[in-house]
Design a protein around this motif. Sequence first.
Motif, short mmCIF file in Angstrom:
data_model
loop_
_atom_site.label_atom_id
_atom_site.label_comp_id
_atom_site.label_asym_id
_atom_site.label_seq_id
_atom_site.Cartn_x
_atom_site.Cartn_y
_atom_site.Cartn_z
N ILE A 9 45.83 34.39 39.21
CA ILE A 9 44.69 33.49 39.44
C ILE A 9 43.38 34.28 39.53
O ILE A 9 42.42 34.00 38.82
N TYR A 10 43.35 35.27 40.40
CA TYR A 10 42.12 36.04 40.58
C TYR A 10 41.82 36.95 39.38
O TYR A 10 40.67 37.16 39.02
N THR A 13 40.56 34.71 36.51
CA THR A 13 39.22 34.23 36.87
C THR A 13 38.19 35.34 36.70
O THR A 13 37.10 35.10 36.18
N ILE A 16 37.51 35.81 32.96
CA ILE A 16 36.69 34.72 32.43
C ILE A 16 35.23 34.89 32.87
O ILE A 16 34.30 34.72 32.06
N LEU A 17 35.02 35.22 34.15
CA LEU A 17 33.65 35.43 34.64
C LEU A 17 32.95 36.56 33.89
O LEU A 17 31.77 36.45 33.53
N TYR A 48 33.68 39.57 44.16
CA TYR A 48 35.06 39.54 44.62
C TYR A 48 35.22 40.20 45.99
O TYR A 48 35.93 39.70 46.84
#
Length: 116
Positions: A9-10, A13, A16-17, A48
């Motif tokens: 998940i992280y 993410t 993508i960021l 993060y």
Amino acid sequence: MFKNSPYTIYGITALILIILLIILFSYLGLNLYIISYLISINLVTFLYYGFDKLIAGFESVRIPELVLHSLALAGGSPAGLLAQKLFRHKTIKTSFQMTYWAIVILQIILILWLSF
């Protein structure tokens, strides 16, 4: 198997960021992709660390240290250091610090090697 993993998940993410920020910087006229990448990876790394510090006292799933180290290894170590100092996050945990500084030393050696 890895579908609901915090690593997945992280990690996805963050990827993508970083890609979205590179596209944004390119759209804004910063066509030097290496500079766009370095700004993006450092921005995401900083966010993060800050987010992980923010959720540290709650029952939320924390950002795995492997993800933070991966971001540092990918070029976000300057932002990682800044975030550690600013947020006072991950500064006492010896195993985290040893891995982080090993990454920094590896990056310095790589930069010196590429320079010569």
